[in-house]
Design a protein around this motif. Structure first.
Motif, mmCIF file in Angstrom:
data_model
loop_
_atom_site.group_PDB
_atom_site.id
_atom_site.type_symbol
_atom_site.label_atom_id
_atom_site.label_comp_id
_atom_site.label_asym_id
_atom_site.label_seq_id
_atom_site.Cartn_x
_atom_site.Cartn_y
_atom_site.Cartn_z
ATOM 1 N N ARG A 112 0.845 -1.199 0.000
ATOM 2 C CA ARG A 112 0.000 0.000 0.000
ATOM 3 C C ARG A 112 0.879 1.248 0.000
ATOM 4 O O ARG A 112 1.702 1.436 0.901
ATOM 5 N N ASP B 115 1.788 5.146 0.492
ATOM 6 C CA ASP B 115 1.333 6.182 1.427
ATOM 7 C C ASP B 115 0.790 7.377 0.660
ATOM 8 O O ASP B 115 -0.104 8.071 1.134
ATOM 9 N N ARG C 139 -7.987 -8.974 -3.067
ATOM 10 C CA ARG C 139 -7.505 -9.705 -1.890
ATOM 11 C C ARG C 139 -8.618 -10.454 -1.160
ATOM 12 O O ARG C 139 -8.457 -11.611 -0.789
ATOM 13 N N ARG D 287 -6.422 -7.541 4.150
ATOM 14 C CA ARG D 287 -6.844 -6.524 3.177
ATOM 15 C C ARG D 287 -5.861 -5.359 3.131
ATOM 16 O O ARG D 287 -5.617 -4.776 2.091
ATOM 17 N N ARG D 288 -5.255 -5.038 4.270
ATOM 18 C CA ARG D 288 -4.409 -3.857 4.349
ATOM 19 C C ARG D 288 -2.908 -4.181 4.361
ATOM 20 O O ARG D 288 -2.080 -3.293 4.238
ATOM 21 N N ARG D 289 -2.592 -5.440 4.508
ATOM 22 C CA ARG D 289 -1.196 -5.818 4.747
ATOM 23 C C ARG D 289 -0.310 -5.638 3.508
ATOM 24 O O ARG D 289 -0.733 -5.865 2.391
ATOM 25 N N ASP D 290 0.944 -5.236 3.768
ATOM 26 C CA ASP D 290 1.941 -5.197 2.698
ATOM 27 C C ASP D 290 2.464 -6.611 2.500
ATOM 28 O O ASP D 290 2.925 -7.243 3.454
#
Lengths: 337, 337
Positions: free
Chosen positions: A61, A63, B159, B332-335
């Protein structure tokens, strides 16, 4: 910015870790890859190449910043164009107990690609006879070929290859070069990140160099190299001191070395031979010193080796700060830095 | 649909899944073989003797109950030295017992289906719970660890769809394996009882009870699979799920229980997940609270309490849903590096 197959503007990414703290990986990076280009993406280890590619492909993600792939905003609209983008990101790993064929078959099934395509791409990357072997028995180069095969399964319009030559033997590197050239000839846009600069120079028509998360130069390879051509010539004579004296007297810039001289700012080499010849100093060798991508890369990223000093990962110098004894002003030298 | 097909193939081709199924069949085979070897079909004489013994025991229970009632009414009754009669005669009422002795209870060396079906089913459910948890954890854990998820996301950059499909595939596969395994298991032992043992008196109530245990067992298997999957997703590794369960068992079920006992906390079993697992599987579980009767100095004090399957189901569903929701939110948010 003109419209391109890949457009990245002002990409920023910072990683936060309890152990390692805050680390800026990409810091306002821009990239433009236009249709039909074979675009080299260069940078030292840890400079943000892979993070950029991962952000572009929705794996990391961002920034801040704007990214578009084939006209779709990334990562939000990636699903709309994913079928037209083939990608491998850094050393790809596969489930070791599956065969190469099964690995690709599962991807083809998941992506709605005809399974018959698997045999075609295995043959294309030279694994036709090894497809039924388990991946854990593959060498690094074979895994790399398998990764490229997975990227080719979709017949992509855009191919993103992160270090595709990793682990390949010289013949494999040449095959990879031929493959990329043939894909490009068929209209596929290719973005390649690599450390093998000679390869990039051979196959890429455009290049972008990143250092410490920022673009330090970008443009056609020929123009980037031309921007670093200081009209230098290597001169070998019997009497180096006498030659240096004569050339300096003629108003030329000369750098002395143990067994040769380097004369800078001389568009026409006959100036050198005439200046020395008129005074009875005969030239044994007069060679133009053309910059190659490696020297440009090392200059721009401030990562040339210093004898006795182990270089740290991403020990590059921020643009504008000289590190070498040559006092390179990176901001002035970059084509569009 | 293609993604589901690919995931089913990926899951069923995994070595670990195949190994667990082989182990299940091995355990199944060994149990069936030893049962078959250690059992014989009862003769008419054995059955008649067992029936007589059962009848005699029921008669004995009725006599005891009758003596107790006679004592309550103040009537004379034949008193045996050492005979214990409780203050509440309903405890001895044969009609109020969970079950009455049957002929099968007095058959030795005979496999009786109605007596053995429940413990056999509990054994199978325990194995399938372990199977579901380990397969669930390793399926996503190995995929995250081997780069399979990243490869898949390059093809399907959605995802939640990818993770949801994986979870759905896992639950569907585990349910299919569990249903087939348990049916094969029960049918095999039913056939053994028919040819080399004694089926026992079966009625609608027996089958309903067995069916309820089977249904609750399969639900528990699915919950275990989902929990293993969720924890491994959050921890990015199969070992994360194993470590989390081991840590929970040691720290809370063992250490926490000791601390709660030292602190004399009321109903400590109510705070243990294992109690709810037991209550769900068995329908209800009775616990004894040592703190309940501390203040009672005279008279009868019943410190027991019951956990039934309804609150157990709520607790288990909330736990599973919470872990799964956290896993999806994190993924969903993880790198993905």
């Amino acid at each position: 910015m003109t419209s391109g197959v890949i457009e990245i503007e002002g990409l920023r990414k910072t990683f936060h870790s309890l152990r390692r703290g805050r680390r800026v990986a990409v810091d306002g990076f821009d990239l433009l890859v236009e249709a039909g280009q074979v675009h080299g993406f260069l940078g030292p280890n840890g400079s943000g190449k892979t993070t950029t590619l991962r952000a572009l492909l929705g794996l990391v993600r961002a920034d801040d910043g704007r990214m578009r792939v084939l006209g779709a905003n990334a990562p939000e609209q990636l699903p709309q164009v994913a079928g037209r983008v083939g990608a491998i990101v850094e050393s790809p790993q596969f489930y070791g107990n599956f065969t190469g064929y099964r690995t690709l078959r599962l991807l083809a099934l998941a992506g709605g690609v005809p399974v018959a395509r698997v045999d075609e791409v295995l043959a294309q990357v030279g694994l036709a006879d090894r497809g039924d072997e388990r991946v854990k028995g593959y060498s690094l180069g074979m895994k790399q070929r398998l990764a490229v095969a997975s990227a080719l399964l979709k017949r992509p319009e855009l191919l993103i290859l992160d270090e595709p030559a990793n682990g390949l033997d010289p013949a494999g590197i040449r095959e990879m070069r031929d493959l990329v050239r043939s894909l490009a000839a068929n209209g596929v846009t290719v973005l390649i990140s690599s450390h093998i600069l000679a390869e990039i120079q051979l196959i890429c028509d455009h290049v972008t160099i990143i250092s410490r998360g920022r673009r330090v130069t970008a443009g056609p390879v020929v123009e980037v190299l031309a921007g670093f051509d200081h009209n230098e010539h290597l001169v070998r004579v019997d009497d180096l001191d006498r030659a240096e004296e004569l050339l300096l007297a003629a108003g030329l810039t000369v750098t002395g070395h143990a067994d040769h001289l380097v004369v800078s700012g001389v568009p026409d080499p006959t100036t050198v031979s005439r200046t020395l010849g008129e005074q009875g100093v005969w030239v044994r060798e007069l060679t133009p010193l053309r910059p190659d991508l490696e020297s440009v890369f090392l200059e721009l990223t401030g990562t040339p080796a210093h004898p006795g000093v182990p270089r740290q990962v991403d020990g590059s110098t921020p643009p504008g700060q000289p590190t070498t004894d040559q006092e390179i002003d990176l901001g002035m030298r970059g084509v569009d830095a | 649909m293609n993604l589901i097909r690919a995931e089913v193939e990926r899951l069923s081709a995994r070595r670990f899944v195949q190994l667990m199924i082989v182990l299940l069949m091995l355990a199944f085979g060994v149990t069936a073989a030893t049962t078959l070897a250690g059992s014989h079909q009862p003769t008419a004489v054995e059955l008649a003797a067992a029936q007589r013994q059962a009848t005699a025991n029921i008669r004995g229970m009725e006599l005891e109950h009758a003596r107790c009632l006679a004592r309550e009414r103040g009537e004379p009754f034949r008193d045996d030295p050492g005979l214990y009669l409780p203050s509440d005669c309903s405890e001895l009422d044969p009609a109020l017992q969970d079950r009455l002795p049957v002929a099968a209870d007095y058959l030795t060396g005979v496999f009786t289906f109605t007596r053995q079906a429940e413990p056999l089913l509990y054994f199978l459910v325990a194995y399938l719970v372990l199977f579901g948890f380990l397969v669930g954890a390793s399926y996503i854990g190995a995929d995250l660890n081997s780069g399979g998820v990243v490869n898949l996301l390059l093809w399907r950059p959605r995802r939640l769809t990818v993770l949801g499909t994986k979870l759905g595939t896992l639950l569907g596969t585990v349910l299919t394996v569990s249903v087939l395994a348990s049916l094969a298991y029960l049918v095999t032992f039913w056939v053994i009882a028919q040819i080399a043992g004694y089926p026992g008196p079966t009625n609608a109530a027996f089958w309903a009870e067995l069916g309820a245990i089977w249904g609750r067992g399969l639900t528990l298997v699915l919950l275990a699979a989902a929990i293993g999957f969720a924890i491994a997703t959050m921890g990015r590794h199969t070992a994360a799920a194993l470590g989390a369960v081991a840590a929970y068992l040691v720290v809370w079920e063992l250490g926490g229980r000791i601390v709660l006992q030292i602190l004399e906390v009321a109903r400590p079993d109510q705070l243990m997940l294992a109690s709810y697992v037991g209550a769900w599987l068995a329908g209800e579980v009775r616990f004894w609270d040592s703190t309940a009767c501390r203040t009672v100095t005279s008279g009868y004090c019943d410190g027991s309490y019951t956990l039934t399957w309804q609150p157990a189901l709520v607790v288990l569903l909330l736990l599973t849903a919470g872990l799964a929701a956290s896993a999806f939110a994190l993924f969903r948010r993880r790198d993905l590096l």
